[in-house]
Design a protein around this motif. Structure first.
Motif, short mmCIF file in Angstrom:
data_model
loop_
_atom_site.label_atom_id
_atom_site.label_comp_id
_atom_site.label_asym_id
_atom_site.label_seq_id
_atom_site.Cartn_x
_atom_site.Cartn_y
_atom_site.Cartn_z
N MET A 1 0.86 -1.20 0.00
CA MET A 1 0.00 0.00 0.00
C MET A 1 0.89 1.24 0.00
N GLY A 2 0.59 2.16 -0.86
CA GLY A 2 1.38 3.38 -0.93
C GLY A 2 0.89 4.42 0.05
N ILE A 3 1.73 5.41 0.33
CA ILE A 3 1.34 6.53 1.18
C ILE A 3 1.71 7.82 0.49
N LEU A 4 1.00 8.88 0.80
CA LEU A 4 1.25 10.18 0.21
C LEU A 4 2.20 10.98 1.08
N GLY A 5 2.93 11.89 0.46
CA GLY A 5 3.86 12.72 1.21
C GLY A 5 3.16 13.49 2.31
N LYS A 6 1.99 14.01 2.02
CA LYS A 6 1.30 14.81 3.03
C LYS A 6 0.86 13.97 4.22
N ASP A 7 0.70 12.64 4.01
CA ASP A 7 0.37 11.75 5.12
C ASP A 7 1.60 11.48 5.97
N LEU A 8 2.76 11.56 5.34
CA LEU A 8 4.01 11.29 6.05
C LEU A 8 4.54 12.50 6.78
N PHE A 9 4.47 13.64 6.12
CA PHE A 9 5.09 14.82 6.71
C PHE A 9 4.34 16.06 6.23
N ASP A 10 3.48 16.57 7.05
CA ASP A 10 2.69 17.74 6.69
C ASP A 10 2.79 18.74 7.83
N ILE A 11 3.35 19.91 7.54
CA ILE A 11 3.57 20.91 8.58
C ILE A 11 2.25 21.39 9.18
N ASP A 12 1.15 21.25 8.44
CA ASP A 12 -0.14 21.69 8.97
C ASP A 12 -0.62 20.78 10.10
N ARG A 13 -0.11 19.57 10.16
CA ARG A 13 -0.48 18.67 11.24
C ARG A 13 0.19 19.15 12.53
N PRO A 14 -0.31 18.71 13.69
CA PRO A 14 0.24 19.21 14.95
C PRO A 14 1.58 18.60 15.34
N ARG A 15 2.34 18.12 14.34
CA ARG A 15 3.66 17.56 14.65
C ARG A 15 4.58 18.60 15.29
N THR A 16 4.47 19.81 14.84
CA THR A 16 5.38 20.84 15.34
C THR A 16 4.75 21.67 16.44
N HIS A 17 3.57 21.27 16.92
CA HIS A 17 2.95 21.89 18.08
C HIS A 17 3.23 20.94 19.24
N VAL A 18 4.36 21.13 19.89
CA VAL A 18 4.95 20.11 20.76
C VAL A 18 4.63 20.37 22.22
N LYS A 19 4.14 19.34 22.88
CA LYS A 19 3.84 19.44 24.30
C LYS A 19 5.07 19.10 25.13
N VAL A 20 5.42 20.00 26.06
CA VAL A 20 6.53 19.76 26.97
C VAL A 20 6.04 19.99 28.39
N GLN A 21 6.32 19.05 29.27
CA GLN A 21 5.92 19.16 30.67
C GLN A 21 7.16 19.40 31.52
N PHE A 22 7.18 20.53 32.21
CA PHE A 22 8.34 20.95 32.98
C PHE A 22 8.16 20.62 34.45
N GLY A 23 9.09 19.85 34.99
CA GLY A 23 9.08 19.51 36.41
C GLY A 23 10.14 20.28 37.17
N GLN A 24 10.47 19.79 38.36
CA GLN A 24 11.41 20.49 39.22
C GLN A 24 12.85 20.43 38.69
N SER A 25 13.26 19.27 38.21
CA SER A 25 14.64 19.13 37.76
C SER A 25 14.76 18.50 36.38
N ALA A 26 13.62 18.28 35.70
CA ALA A 26 13.66 17.66 34.37
C ALA A 26 12.37 18.01 33.63
N TYR A 27 12.34 17.70 32.34
CA TYR A 27 11.13 17.92 31.54
C TYR A 27 10.87 16.69 30.68
N TRP A 28 9.63 16.55 30.24
CA TRP A 28 9.19 15.43 29.43
C TRP A 28 8.58 15.97 28.14
#
Length: 359
Positions: A1-28
């Motif tokens: 089965m083939g895949i389209l480029g936009k399915d693989l890597f599309d800047i409009d998707r939330p890939r670059t809207h990154v969640k980071v959780q900051f703790g006392q001495s580290a982050y996730w």
């Protein structure tokens, strides 16, 4: 089965809207359970050689400009691979790297191949522009943050050493007249690098079974914004990227410790020693050569250590002497530093010499 480029890597998707959780001495980052110490990503970026990534982007640009449908898919995937391997991006784009272990033809086949080629030569320009933007961001971070860290902490120790007065990191920044760069322009000089406007939420994060931490949850759309927050939160907690005085690479100094050298293999050491081991030996020799008190203590130490080797002094007695000699040495160092005349210094040195040899 083939895949389209936009399915693989599309800047409009939330890939670059990154969640980071900051703790006392580290982050996730995102859903990865692995904690990261503050300053880890910035330190990696300061050491990162961005030239190969730029060469990959140049090959993609050439293929797109020439509308080379055969070369463009591979060049595009090479650029995606390098982007997902960049510090910070590798923390949440790991799924993209698996597609680069096989030729493009293995996962983009049939009609999807033509669609993929068309995507790259049209909408793919937006993705390529985004990837080029990250190369510029890395160059900017390396230039401005290296400058800021060097200027901010060049005159003082990061942490208190014996005989030194501890100066908080914020105070060092202020005394070097760099406090204006902490906010407003995010270490830059244009409106494009303003300090990020971020919304903060809170969450309870399970660290391991039976252990939880209240963390701050932020979302980032730009590499520059994340690095800015990571550094400033790190400075609040004592995490500081620092340049090794031996090899020149950056290393992350943790709270409560003070090193001028990294723990990586030292260049040209020939003995497999780390920069820290090489640097410690150099620093000690410099102290002995340049400070009379240290020289007196070292001569006495060698004398009594030789007696122990010959059996003229027990190891227990030597350890007692060593402990007391260090106390006398440190007292003499403090008095020697306060002395205003050479005569006073000579008196202090002579008294230490007598005391060490009478123990």
């Amino acid at each position: 089965m083939g895949i389209l480029g936009k399915d693989l890597f599309d800047i409009d998707r939330p890939r670059t809207h990154v969640k980071v959780q900051f703790g006392q001495s580290a982050y996730w980052v995102e859903h990865d359970p692995a904690p990261h110490p503050y300053g880890e990503t910035l330190t990696e970026l300061l050491n990162y050689d961005v030239t190969p990534y730029e060469h990959t982007l140049s090959a993609l640009k050439q293929a797109m400009e020439e509308k080379d449908a055969q070369a463009a898919p591979r060049a595009f995937m090479d650029a995606v691979r390098d982007l997902s391997s960049l510090p910070y991006f590798r923390l949440f784009l790991s799924d993209l790297r698996q597609f680069n272990e096989l030729p493009v033809e293995c996962f983009v086949v049939g009609e999807a191949r033509a669609a993929f080629e068309a995507y790259i030569l049209s909408d793919g320009k937006k993705d390529a522009a985004y990837m080029r933007e990250q190369a510029g961001a890395v160059r900017f971070i390396q230039e401005r943050y290296a400058w800021f860290l060097t200027e901010a902490f060049q005159q003082r120790a990061f942490e208190k050493k014996k005989g030194q007065r501890k100066l908080p990191l914020a105070q060092q920044i202020y005394e070097n007249c760099l406090d204006a760069f902490v906010s407003g322009v995010s270490l830059g000089q244009s409106s494009e690098v303003d300090a990020p406007q971020v919304n903060i939420q809170y969450a309870v994060l399970e660290i391991d079974e039976g252990s939880h931490e209240l963390v701050e949850k932020l979302y980032f759309d730009r590499l520059k914004d994340f690095v800015y927050v990571e550094l400033m939160r790190g400075l609040q907690r004592g995490f500081v990227p620092k340049r090794c005085a031996n090899c020149g690479r950056w290393f992350l100094q943790m709270p409560g410790v003070s090193y001028n050298y990294c723990d990586q293999p030292a260049p040209n050491s020939g003995e497999g020693k780390t920069c820290r081991e090489v640097g410690s030996a150099k620093s000690f020799r410099a102290k002995v050569l340049n400070n009379e008190i240290w020289a007196i203590h070292q001569r006495a130490y060698k004398k009594y250590f030789a007696r122990t080797k010959k059996g003229a002094m027990t190891k227990v007695d030597f350890l007692v002497w060593e402990t007391e000699s260090e106390r006398l040495r440190d007292e003499a160092l403090s008095a020697y530093e306060r002395a205003k005349t050479q005569d006073e210094k000579a008196t202090i040195a002579e008294r230490l010499r007598r005391e060490l040899n009478q123990l």
